[in-house]
Design a protein around this motif. Sequence first.
Motif, short mmCIF file in Angstrom:
data_model
loop_
_atom_site.label_atom_id
_atom_site.label_comp_id
_atom_site.label_asym_id
_atom_site.label_seq_id
_atom_site.Cartn_x
_atom_site.Cartn_y
_atom_site.Cartn_z
N TYR A 168 0.82 -1.20 0.00
CA TYR A 168 0.00 0.00 0.00
C TYR A 168 0.85 1.25 0.00
O TYR A 168 0.48 2.24 -0.62
CB TYR A 168 -1.01 -0.03 1.15
CG TYR A 168 -2.08 -1.03 0.87
CD1 TYR A 168 -2.86 -0.90 -0.29
CD2 TYR A 168 -2.31 -2.12 1.69
CE1 TYR A 168 -3.82 -1.84 -0.61
CE2 TYR A 168 -3.28 -3.06 1.39
CZ TYR A 168 -4.03 -2.91 0.23
OH TYR A 168 -4.98 -3.84 -0.09
N VAL A 169 1.99 1.20 0.68
CA VAL A 169 2.89 2.36 0.66
C VAL A 169 3.38 2.60 -0.76
O VAL A 169 3.35 3.73 -1.25
CB VAL A 169 4.08 2.14 1.63
CG1 VAL A 169 5.15 3.19 1.41
CG2 VAL A 169 3.61 2.16 3.07
N ALA A 170 3.79 1.53 -1.46
CA ALA A 170 4.29 1.69 -2.83
C ALA A 170 3.19 2.21 -3.75
O ALA A 170 3.40 3.10 -4.57
CB ALA A 170 4.82 0.35 -3.35
N GLN A 171 1.98 1.66 -3.58
CA GLN A 171 0.86 2.08 -4.43
C GLN A 171 0.53 3.56 -4.18
O GLN A 171 0.29 4.31 -5.13
CB GLN A 171 -0.35 1.21 -4.11
CG GLN A 171 -1.50 1.44 -5.08
CD GLN A 171 -2.66 0.52 -4.78
OE1 GLN A 171 -2.80 0.03 -3.66
NE2 GLN A 171 -3.50 0.28 -5.75
N LEU A 172 0.53 3.93 -2.91
CA LEU A 172 0.22 5.31 -2.55
C LEU A 172 1.24 6.28 -3.13
O LEU A 172 0.88 7.31 -3.70
CB LEU A 172 0.22 5.43 -1.02
CG LEU A 172 -0.94 6.19 -0.42
CD1 LEU A 172 -2.21 5.36 -0.54
CD2 LEU A 172 -0.65 6.49 1.04
N ASN A 173 2.52 5.93 -3.00
CA ASN A 173 3.58 6.77 -3.56
C ASN A 173 3.45 6.89 -5.07
O ASN A 173 3.62 7.96 -5.64
CB ASN A 173 4.95 6.17 -3.22
CG ASN A 173 5.34 6.45 -1.80
OD1 ASN A 173 4.88 7.42 -1.20
ND2 ASN A 173 6.16 5.58 -1.24
N MET A 174 3.12 5.77 -5.69
CA MET A 174 2.98 5.75 -7.14
C MET A 174 1.82 6.66 -7.56
O MET A 174 1.95 7.46 -8.50
CB MET A 174 2.71 4.31 -7.60
CG MET A 174 2.58 4.14 -9.08
SD MET A 174 2.11 2.42 -9.48
CE MET A 174 0.33 2.52 -9.32
N PHE A 199 11.15 16.75 -14.72
CA PHE A 199 10.18 15.81 -15.28
C PHE A 199 10.77 14.40 -15.34
O PHE A 199 10.16 13.43 -14.90
CB PHE A 199 9.76 16.28 -16.68
CG PHE A 199 8.85 15.30 -17.38
CD1 PHE A 199 7.56 15.05 -16.89
CD2 PHE A 199 9.28 14.64 -18.53
CE1 PHE A 199 6.73 14.15 -17.54
CE2 PHE A 199 8.44 13.73 -19.18
CZ PHE A 199 7.16 13.49 -18.68
N ARG A 200 12.01 14.28 -15.85
CA ARG A 200 12.68 12.98 -15.97
C ARG A 200 12.81 12.31 -14.60
O ARG A 200 12.53 11.13 -14.42
CB ARG A 200 14.10 13.20 -16.51
CG ARG A 200 14.63 12.59 -17.79
CD ARG A 200 13.84 11.80 -18.68
NE ARG A 200 13.39 10.50 -18.18
CZ ARG A 200 12.39 9.84 -18.71
NH1 ARG A 200 11.72 10.32 -19.74
NH2 ARG A 200 12.02 8.70 -18.24
N ALA A 201 13.21 13.12 -13.59
CA ALA A 201 13.40 12.59 -12.24
C ALA A 201 12.07 12.07 -11.68
O ALA A 201 12.03 11.03 -11.03
CB ALA A 201 13.96 13.68 -11.33
N MET A 202 10.99 12.82 -11.97
CA MET A 202 9.67 12.40 -11.47
C MET A 202 9.22 11.11 -12.14
O MET A 202 8.65 10.23 -11.50
CB MET A 202 8.64 13.52 -11.71
CG MET A 202 8.81 14.68 -10.75
SD MET A 202 7.77 16.08 -11.20
CE MET A 202 6.25 15.66 -10.34
N VAL A 203 9.48 11.00 -13.44
CA VAL A 203 9.10 9.78 -14.17
C VAL A 203 9.88 8.59 -13.61
O VAL A 203 9.31 7.52 -13.36
CB VAL A 203 9.35 9.93 -15.69
CG1 VAL A 203 9.12 8.60 -16.40
CG2 VAL A 203 8.44 11.00 -16.28
N ASP A 204 11.18 8.80 -13.38
CA ASP A 204 12.01 7.71 -12.82
C ASP A 204 11.49 7.28 -11.46
O ASP A 204 11.40 6.10 -11.16
CB ASP A 204 13.47 8.16 -12.69
CG ASP A 204 14.14 8.23 -14.06
OD1 ASP A 204 13.54 7.72 -15.03
OD2 ASP A 204 15.24 8.82 -14.15
N LYS A 205 11.16 8.27 -10.65
CA LYS A 205 10.65 7.99 -9.30
C LYS A 205 9.35 7.19 -9.41
O LYS A 205 9.14 6.20 -8.71
CB LYS A 205 10.40 9.32 -8.58
CG LYS A 205 10.35 9.17 -7.10
CD LYS A 205 11.34 10.04 -6.38
CE LYS A 205 11.72 9.29 -5.13
NZ LYS A 205 12.94 9.62 -4.57
N HIS A 206 8.47 7.65 -10.29
CA HIS A 206 7.20 6.95 -10.50
C HIS A 206 7.44 5.49 -10.89
O HIS A 206 6.82 4.58 -10.35
CB HIS A 206 6.37 7.64 -11.58
CG HIS A 206 5.24 6.79 -12.06
ND1 HIS A 206 5.38 5.88 -13.09
CD2 HIS A 206 3.97 6.65 -11.60
CE1 HIS A 206 4.22 5.23 -13.25
NE2 HIS A 206 3.36 5.67 -12.37
#
Length: 201
Positions: free
Chosen positions: A127-133, A166-173
């Motif tokens: 749930y933590v991973a899903q929430l972060n995603m 933007f790239r960093a956010m996509v990678d994080k996602h």
Amino acid sequence: MKKDKKRTVEHCLVIDIGSLARANILSNDCHGTWVWRDDDNAVTSSAEYQHNQGIFTLRFASNDQNKVQNIRISTTPCNYGNHRYWFTCPGENCGRRIAKIYFVDGQFLCRHCHKLNYLIQQCSKRYVAQLNMQRMRIKLGWPLDHDQVPFIKKINKPLNKHHKTFRAMVDKHDEYERQHNATTMALFNAFIDRLDRFKES
Ligand SMILES: [Zn+2]
């Protein structure tokens, strides 16, 4: 019994030492039948019990076999001259002082001995991973109702963001998405594992 079986606490019969104390069962030479009930208050399982000199004895049938288990009870002092009761886990090399014992594979043991933590940890990780995603998708203005974000969204930089950001956010996602998928898979495997067990018994 496989050693690495994964289980959840919710799927086990449990005895809470507090309920024994409240039912006055922990005085000497007390005996009777302990019952478990479902949500509709119907009796689902039962075991005969006896308490004498700090030994709580359970007699029950499991897989057509009559079993007897002796569990030591200890006390620690608490406020106002009262004391608190504990089970001593009868598991081999365990002996933990515990408030609850769980019934799995024909015996009552603590949750450590039964390895009951696994699914709970996996559940919360998932749930933590899903929430972060999902948080990251909202920040990026991406849809939440897709399992996979369409590829085109991942290369289309919104006008209000720097390319690097933007790239960093996509990678994080993508990292959160991988974690989410991995834990979903682990949970699914554990579920299949349990299903197999259910079919075996
Ligand atoms: Zn134990």
